[in-house]
Design a protein around this motif. Structure first.
Motif, PDB file in Angstrom:
ATOM      1  N   THR A 106     -62.752  12.706  52.144  1.00  0.00           N
ATOM      2  CA  THR A 106     -61.716  12.661  52.907  1.00  0.00           C
ATOM      3  C   THR A 106     -60.939  13.108  52.546  1.00  0.00           C
ATOM      4  O   THR A 106     -59.547  12.650  53.566  1.00  0.00           O
ATOM      5  N   LEU A 107     -60.659  14.196  52.151  1.00  0.00           N
ATOM      6  CA  LEU A 107     -59.450  15.547  51.759  1.00  0.00           C
ATOM      7  C   LEU A 107     -59.858  16.291  52.161  1.00  0.00           C
ATOM      8  O   LEU A 107     -58.863  17.348  51.726  1.00  0.00           O
ATOM      9  N   GLY A 108     -60.962  16.616  52.934  1.00  0.00           N
ATOM     10  CA  GLY A 108     -60.588  18.200  53.531  1.00  0.00           C
ATOM     11  C   GLY A 108     -61.707  18.991  52.394  1.00  0.00           C
ATOM     12  O   GLY A 108     -61.794  20.132  53.340  1.00  0.00           O
ATOM     13  N   GLU A 310     -53.373  13.927  47.404  1.00  0.00           N
ATOM     14  CA  GLU A 310     -53.330  15.599  48.587  1.00  0.00           C
ATOM     15  C   GLU A 310     -52.383  16.714  47.620  1.00  0.00           C
ATOM     16  O   GLU A 310     -53.536  17.638  47.247  1.00  0.00           O
ATOM     17  N   ALA A 311     -51.724  16.425  46.670  1.00  0.00           N
ATOM     18  CA  ALA A 311     -51.010  17.063  45.653  1.00  0.00           C
ATOM     19  C   ALA A 311     -52.546  18.212  44.971  1.00  0.00           C
ATOM     20  O   ALA A 311     -52.387  18.226  44.409  1.00  0.00           O
ATOM     21  N   ALA A 312     -53.183  16.539  44.839  1.00  0.00           N
ATOM     22  CA  ALA A 312     -53.839  17.004  43.675  1.00  0.00           C
ATOM     23  C   ALA A 312     -55.280  17.463  43.784  1.00  0.00           C
ATOM     24  O   ALA A 312     -55.308  18.218  42.895  1.00  0.00           O
ATOM     25  N   TYR A 313     -55.636  17.208  45.234  1.00  0.00           N
ATOM     26  CA  TYR A 313     -56.948  18.549  45.334  1.00  0.00           C
ATOM     27  C   TYR A 313     -56.160  19.058  45.857  1.00  0.00           C
ATOM     28  O   TYR A 313     -56.894  20.530  45.771  1.00  0.00           O
ATOM     29  N   ALA A 314     -55.063  19.686  45.998  1.00  0.00           N
ATOM     30  CA  ALA A 314     -54.404  20.786  46.059  1.00  0.00           C
ATOM     31  C   ALA A 314     -54.774  21.511  44.907  1.00  0.00           C
ATOM     32  O   ALA A 314     -54.781  22.735  45.121  1.00  0.00           O
TER      33      ALA A 314
END
Length: 423
Positions: A106-108, A310-314
């Protein structure tokens, strides 16, 4: 404008990290050298994402597991943005609390991202069409040894092919170096030595599909038998994690067998040992037998309660899915990359000063393709507690032989899990 363009370019390079994942604060739970290695990636990450503040909390291994499981049970209360999860325990989380962590898709996290990691690292992190965690490090097993102690006894480590060779060498080394033990194992609090040799021989607690118990199969029996032979020969003594480190630093042990990540532990905890240590392949049960296994290895998962997913996924994408992030952790703290492309980095083939100029990573990582996958299953913790107890009783003479001990273990695991024992 330049900063915006740089971040946008990085987002494209990292895959599909959302453009709005450029600010915020994230907290990570981890332990020991794993926590230290994560901290080592922050500088590089912040060059690309200067407005994302990353805080790594070193809770210790067991507390991280206990607190994260408790947090999941409480609906996510008190959990950080990212949790470090060991592969062997991963299915405990997904089976009990499937909504506690974000599906990375879900985050890419796309198929091409997943393909950057070996299948054996992803098996326990993905359930059907969901990916709950991103692979981090692996634990290819190696024998770390003191060159000076071996040389004093006239033992060439390349001559040690079998565990019987290891026993003979151990006696020589102990005779030539009073006060030194050939190796340590945590017989009171872990089954690590058994799991490493069993994995080498293609055996585990559970079958590859996780549907049956195989801990009493012949390869496991042979592995447990050999451990008792080593203990009875007096070349292996019991020591927990911290005692092993103390023994390494004090020069009281000649060898330590662990996953490749232990390189960082020895190098950082025993700096005065520089030039004295080396690495060789773990012995086998036979001269032409397999000499590769995996112990440990972790992943990073984003909690569903995170306010900065999103920041965590980055951060996950930078630290785990780029050569820069992975090699920074390998250089600093010996965290072995799971990212396939990182294994071709020139650093892997370089001689390492601490290890007497030996290209230890080339030797250690060269065993990865030979590792037999070992499935943890949701019952790993239950099985581990049982095997530890049986191992203690067996090593103390409480069973007539290893087959009887592991038959007992298999029966106990069957009672605890409801799974059948494979015939």
């Amino acid at each position: 404008m330049r900063t915006i363009l740089t971040c946008a370019a990085l987002a494209l390079a990292l895959g599909s990290a959302p453009a709005f994942a450029q600010s915020g604060e994230i907290t990570i739970w981890s332990w020991n050298v794993a926590a230290s290695s994560l901290k080592a990636t922050i500088e590089g990450f912040n060059k690309q994402f200067p407005d994302i503040k990353v805080t790594v909390q070193d809770l210790g291994n067991q507390p991280t597991y206990d607190k994260s499981i408790a947090g999941c049970a409480a609906g996510g209360e008190g959990l950080p943005d990212i949790v470090t999860i060991e592969n062997g325990e991963a299915e405990n989380y997904w089976s009990q609390f499937p909504d506690c962590f974000v599906d990375l898709h879900t985050l890419g996290y796309a198929a091409e991202d997943q393909a950057k990691f070996p299948d054996f690292k992803r098996t326990e992190l993905e359930v059907e069409d969901k990916a709950y965690s991103m692979p981090w490090d692996s634990g290819p097993v190696a024998m770390f040894y003191r060159r000076d102690f071996y040389e004093e006894a006239g033992v060439d480590p390349t001559s040690i092919k079998t565990w019987d060779d290891f026993i003979v060498a151990g006696k020589k080394i102990q005779d030539a170096n009073p006060g030194v033990t050939m190796t340590n194992a945590d017989f009171n609090g872990d089954s690590e030595f058994f799991r490493m040799i069993a994995n080498e021989q293609g055996c585990a607690y559970f079958a590859a599909d996780g549907q049956s118990i195989i801990v009493n199969q012949p390869a496991c029996v042979a592995s447990m038998t050999k451990i008792k032979e080593m203990k009875d020969a007096g070349i292996i003594s019991s020591a927990d994690w911290s005692t092993k480190i103390t023994n390494n630093t004090a020069g009281k042990v000649a060898s330590q067998m662990y996953g490749g990540w232990y390189e960082g532990t020895i190098r950082t905890e025993s700096p005065d040992g520089s030039g004295k240590w080396g690495v060789y392949l773990m012995p086998s049960l036979t001269a032409d037998g397999p000499r590769a296994a995996n112990l440990g290895g972790s992943s990073l998962a984003i909690t569903s309660v995170s306010n900065n997913k999103e920041a965590a996924y980055a951060y996950l994408k930078y630290s785990l899915a780029t050569n820069e992030g992975q090699i920074a952790m390998l250089k600093g703290f010996g965290l072995v990359p799971s990212l396939i492309s990182a294994l071709d980095d020139p650093y892997v083939s370089e001689g390492q000063p601490y290890w007497g100029g030996q290209a230890v990573w080339k030797d250690i990582l060269g065993t990865l393709p030979k590792v037999v996958p070992s499935r943890g299953t949701p019952f790993q913790s239950d099985a581990e507690i049982i095997v530890r107890s049986v191992q203690t009783k067996y090593l103390g003479g409480g069973y007539p032989d290893a087959k009887a001990a592991l038959d007992d273990a298999a029966n106990q695991i069957a009672s605890a899990t409801g799974l059948p024992i494979e015939e």
